[in-house]
Design a protein around this motif. Structure first.
Motif, mmCIF file in Angstrom:
data_model
loop_
_atom_site.group_PDB
_atom_site.id
_atom_site.type_symbol
_atom_site.label_atom_id
_atom_site.label_comp_id
_atom_site.label_asym_id
_atom_site.label_seq_id
_atom_site.Cartn_x
_atom_site.Cartn_y
_atom_site.Cartn_z
ATOM 1 N N GLU A 1 -8.144 6.201 5.274
ATOM 2 C CA GLU A 1 -6.987 6.676 6.045
ATOM 3 C C GLU A 1 -7.172 8.121 6.491
ATOM 4 O O GLU A 1 -6.829 8.488 7.621
ATOM 5 N N LEU A 2 -7.728 8.954 5.618
ATOM 6 C CA LEU A 2 -8.001 10.350 5.990
ATOM 7 C C LEU A 2 -8.998 10.413 7.144
ATOM 8 O O LEU A 2 -8.853 11.243 8.054
ATOM 9 N N SER B 1 -10.538 15.441 1.799
ATOM 10 C CA SER B 1 -11.510 14.346 1.743
ATOM 11 C C SER B 1 -12.714 14.719 0.890
ATOM 12 O O SER B 1 -13.183 13.921 0.070
ATOM 13 N N LEU C 1 -6.857 13.013 -6.026
ATOM 14 C CA LEU C 1 -6.189 11.794 -5.571
ATOM 15 C C LEU C 1 -4.772 12.099 -5.107
ATOM 16 O O LEU C 1 -4.327 11.605 -4.059
ATOM 17 N N ASP D 1 -9.185 3.462 -0.038
ATOM 18 C CA ASP D 1 -8.113 3.323 0.957
ATOM 19 C C ASP D 1 -7.705 4.684 1.498
ATOM 20 O O ASP D 1 -7.528 4.875 2.710
ATOM 21 N N LEU D 2 -7.548 5.646 0.585
ATOM 22 C CA LEU D 2 -7.137 6.993 0.992
ATOM 23 C C LEU D 2 -8.224 7.666 1.827
ATOM 24 O O LEU D 2 -7.933 8.317 2.833
ATOM 25 N N VAL E 1 -1.527 12.186 3.168
ATOM 26 C CA VAL E 1 -1.341 10.935 3.910
ATOM 27 C C VAL E 1 0.148 10.657 4.122
ATOM 28 O O VAL E 1 0.579 10.316 5.235
ATOM 29 N N ARG F 1 0.828 -1.209 0.000
ATOM 30 C CA ARG F 1 0.000 0.000 0.000
ATOM 31 C C ARG F 1 0.860 1.256 0.000
ATOM 32 O O ARG F 1 0.669 2.167 -0.814
ATOM 33 N N LEU G 1 1.785 4.279 -2.976
ATOM 34 C CA LEU G 1 1.715 5.725 -2.745
ATOM 35 C C LEU G 1 3.041 6.414 -3.063
ATOM 36 O O LEU G 1 3.065 7.498 -3.652
ATOM 37 N N ALA H 1 -4.655 13.974 -1.843
ATOM 38 C CA ALA H 1 -4.922 13.067 -0.726
ATOM 39 C C ALA H 1 -3.687 12.242 -0.368
ATOM 40 O O ALA H 1 -3.322 12.124 0.806
ATOM 41 N N LEU H 2 -3.026 11.669 -1.371
ATOM 42 C CA LEU H 2 -1.863 10.835 -1.057
ATOM 43 C C LEU H 2 -0.708 11.676 -0.526
ATOM 44 O O LEU H 2 0.073 11.212 0.311
ATOM 45 N N LYS I 1 -8.696 4.774 -4.072
ATOM 46 C CA LYS I 1 -9.456 5.940 -3.613
ATOM 47 C C LYS I 1 -10.101 5.668 -2.262
ATOM 48 O O LYS I 1 -10.017 6.497 -1.347
#
Length: 251
Positions: free
Chosen positions: A63-64, A96, A162, A59-60, A169, A11, A15, A165-166, A57
């Motif tokens: 996590e957020l 998010s 996307l 997964d992110l 993270v 994972r 990223l 977001a990554l 998507k």
């Protein structure tokens, strides 16, 4: 100082690969030569290959949300600066919301563009994007740098949430660890992890030492072996003590 990062799972590896592609894209898209814009466009195609996992998507987003709940728990702690927590929470909310608003599969706008797909199909072939193969692409490359930039950013636009977001993270993950000074005796270092799960390792070493880490790790043990490069650039074992900073990161 040179920072080396090692992902503990697939994972985080995905990223980091996407982050690397995004840095490459940002560099080339802001250049002006048609060949540089060709690299920027080809990088978007590479992004689609790496981000093709349907659950990336979600997964992110998960996590957020986890990060948001963790920070909310810190709000009542008097030893934590509430303004800093609120700033990160606001960033989490914004990123998010933008990711949720990005409808459809990642990069679907590119996949639905027949012209772009014809270029993607040819760029897979070495030398396949020559003008006699893709005359319309050759004509597009003759447009002004401003026009090409606008087109490329338009194609990339739906992917932006996307990557925002990554980036957030990975930033939070990197900030989760505390650097610890270590010494690799005779170029080798081992540490037992007692089954504790980490997401990523960050290793910082002074570039003047010429030391290059080869890292192997699982939830039980971490092993680092330093090498160096000779005139032929072939790695060879480094037998001297190497000081370095080690950071183990986990959400």
């Amino acid at each position: 100082m040179i920072v080396y990062e090692y992902p503990f799972n697939e994972r985080i590896r995905t990223l980091l690969r996407l982050e690397d592609l995004y840095e490459k894209f940002k560099f080339f898209v802001h250049q002006e030569h048609p060949m540089q814009h060709h690299v920027a466009l080809a990088t978007i195609f590479d992004m689609l290959e790496v981000a093709g996992r349907a659950d990336l998507k979600s997964d992110l987003l998960q996590e957020l949300e986890r990060q948001k709940q963790s920070l909310l728990a810190f709000r009542s702690n008097p030893n934590v600066a509430s303004d800093v927590v609120d700033a990160v929470l606001g960033e989490l909310e914004s990123v998010s919301a933008n990711l949720v608003a990005a409808q459809g599969k990642t990069g679907q706008n590119v996949r639905d563009n027949e012209w772009l797909m014809s270029i993607r199909g040819r760029t897979i072939i070495p030398g396949g994007a020559c003008e006699f193969d893709l005359p319309s692409y050759h004509a597009w490359q003759r447009r002004s740098a401003e026009q090409r930039y606008a087109d490329i950013m338009g194609w990339f636009g739906p992917l932006a949430p996307l990557f925002d977001a990554l980036a957030l993270v990975l930033r939070l993950l990197r900030e989760s660890g505390t650097p610890v000074k270590m010494i690799a005796v005779a170029g080798s270092y081992q540490q037992m992890l007692q089954g504790k799960v980490y997401q990523m390792l960050r290793l910082t070493v002074d570039e003047r030492q010429g030391a290059i880490p080869e890292i192997s790790a699982n939830k039980y043990m971490l092993w680092v072996r330093f090498t160096t490069q000779g005139g032929d650039l072939k790695p060879k074992a480094l037998e001297e003590d190497v000081p370095f900073d080690l950071t183990l990161c986990n959400f």
